[in-house]
Design a protein around this motif. Structure first.
Motif: not given
Length: 402
Positions: A215-217, A253-255, A291-292
């Motif tokens: 879930x990117x956000x 901001x980590x994946x 950044x992610x």
């Protein structure tokens, strides 16, 4: 991921940090609650010497510390043990023996450093395996010699969490673990991107790498524990001095953070899975935003911190990392190789080097032992690899300067 060669590009850290306030992330259970049962750059290859066959590790020997930017060689001095099933976490006990976690069977095994004999410490209750979840990272308390406490990162049917267990090797095999105590729950869980690496830093505090649970956000949401590096006191509370008051979040901001390691000066580095383009090695600073999902790899965008080094995903898919001999060593899953990243402070000191490319398949965990050798864990039995006779195994590596 295909195991194919690709050019390696590297980026120096530009260094920036996001600053803002954040409220504490909530967890569904209080810390200290018992765990319920679950219901459901161009790179020149460097020659290596392979181990002829599984064997007891060679006696420890002093390992020279190479100049950070100088090339080195790596020798596989022996196989500590083999026949492991989906190994993930690794911890070195005071006597040199090892604890290793099985992702899918939720067992913790003790492995003799002398002859590779395995003893089952026990099975951790409440673990739900599947996808990339299960029993993941292990860490020993800073006072382990006195308190015998083991920390574990695990998946349940509803979340990922960090627990603490007592360990008594004097008890019968299979029943040496105490009841797990939940220190932090509510870390987002999914079939992918569960993070899982935990480690105590030189400050005596517990760090944990989490994923965005697909879930990117969540990675940019400071109120979420997903897609973060967390910094905790040993009892699971947000550590004093964290960048966002009352929050366990150390960076965001980590994946999908997979490896944590410190250099002798206390700088923290972390490895991270990219999506389709760039995997990363990052220098972590408090409050830093990596950044992610807005950025993958080097972007040079204000407000985001660029990686120290990046790789095409086919060459890396990085997992565990260790710091030794002036470099970060990074185990690669899809890339099926070990990377050496020479450093001068928080910057590259030379082009990274690859070792063991394709020789042992997927590589999950690398740990620096106290004698200067490296311990390397393969992971070909996790459902994504090609198991070979003897998989999975723990190898002992000797780093030699030239």
């Amino acid at each position: 991921m295909l195991r194919r060669s690709a050019a390696l590009f590297v980026a120096l850290v530009l260094g920036s940090a996001a600053t803002a306030g954040c409220s504490a992330a909530s967890a569904p259970e209080p810390a200290g609650a018992p765990l319920p049962s679950a219901t459901a750059a161009q790179v020149a290859p460097v020659p290596t010497t392979e181990a002829p066959s599984p064997s007891a590790p060679a006696p420890p020997s002093a390992t020279p510390t190479p100049t950070p930017g100088a090339p080195v060689s790596v020798d596989v001095s022996g196989t500590v043990t083999d026949g492991l099933e989906s190994p993930w976490g690794l911890a070195v006990l005071p006597d040199g023996d090892l604890l290793v976690s099985g992702r899918d069977d939720a067992r913790i095994l003790r492995v003799s450093a002398r002859d590779g004999t395995r003893t089952e410490a026990g099975t951790v209750p409440g673990v739900t395996s599947g996808g990339e979840g299960g029993l993941l990272g292990l860490a020993l308390s800073p006072g382990f010699a006195a308190d015998h406490q083991v920390y574990a990162y695990l998946s349940t049917a509803s979340d990922n969490r960090i627990v603490r267990l007592g360990y008594d090797p004097a008890r019968p095999a299979g029943s040496q673990l105490g009841e797990p105590v939940v220190l932090l729950a509510g870390i987002p869980h999914g079939p992918r991107h569960n993070g899982g690496r935990i480690a105590f830093g030189p400050d005596g505090l517990l760090y944990a790498g989490t994923g965005d649970a697909n879930e990117r956000p969540l990675a940019q949401d400071r109120d979420s524990l997903g897609g973060k590096i967390l910094r905790l006191s040993p009892d699971g509370a947000p550590a004093p001095g964290n960048p966002f008051p009352g929050s366990p979040v150390w960076s965001l901001g980590h994946r999908n953070v997979q490896g944590l390691a410190w250099d002798p000066q206390g700088r923290l580095f972390a490895s991270e899975f990219g999506q389709d383009t760039w995997d990363e090695l990052n220098h972590i600073t408090p409050g830093g935003n990596y950044g992610w999902p807005d950025v993958e790899g080097t972007a040079g965008r204000p407000g985001f911190t660029d990686p120290v080094a990046q790789w095409h995903t086919a060459d890396a898919s990085p997992s565990g990392i260790a710091h030794a001999a002036g470099s970060v060593w990074m185990a690669a899953l899809g890339g099926a190789r070990l990377w050496r990243v020479p450093l001068a402070g928080d910057r590259l000191a030379g082009a990274p080097q690859e070792f063991l490319s394709g020789t042992y398949g997927r590589l999950r965990t690398v740990t620096a032992d106290r004698d200067g050798t490296l311990l390397l864990v393969t992971d070909n039995t996790d459902g994504r690899g090609d198991p070979r006779p003897g998989d999975d195994r723990i190898l002992r590596l000797v780093v030699n300067g030239r």
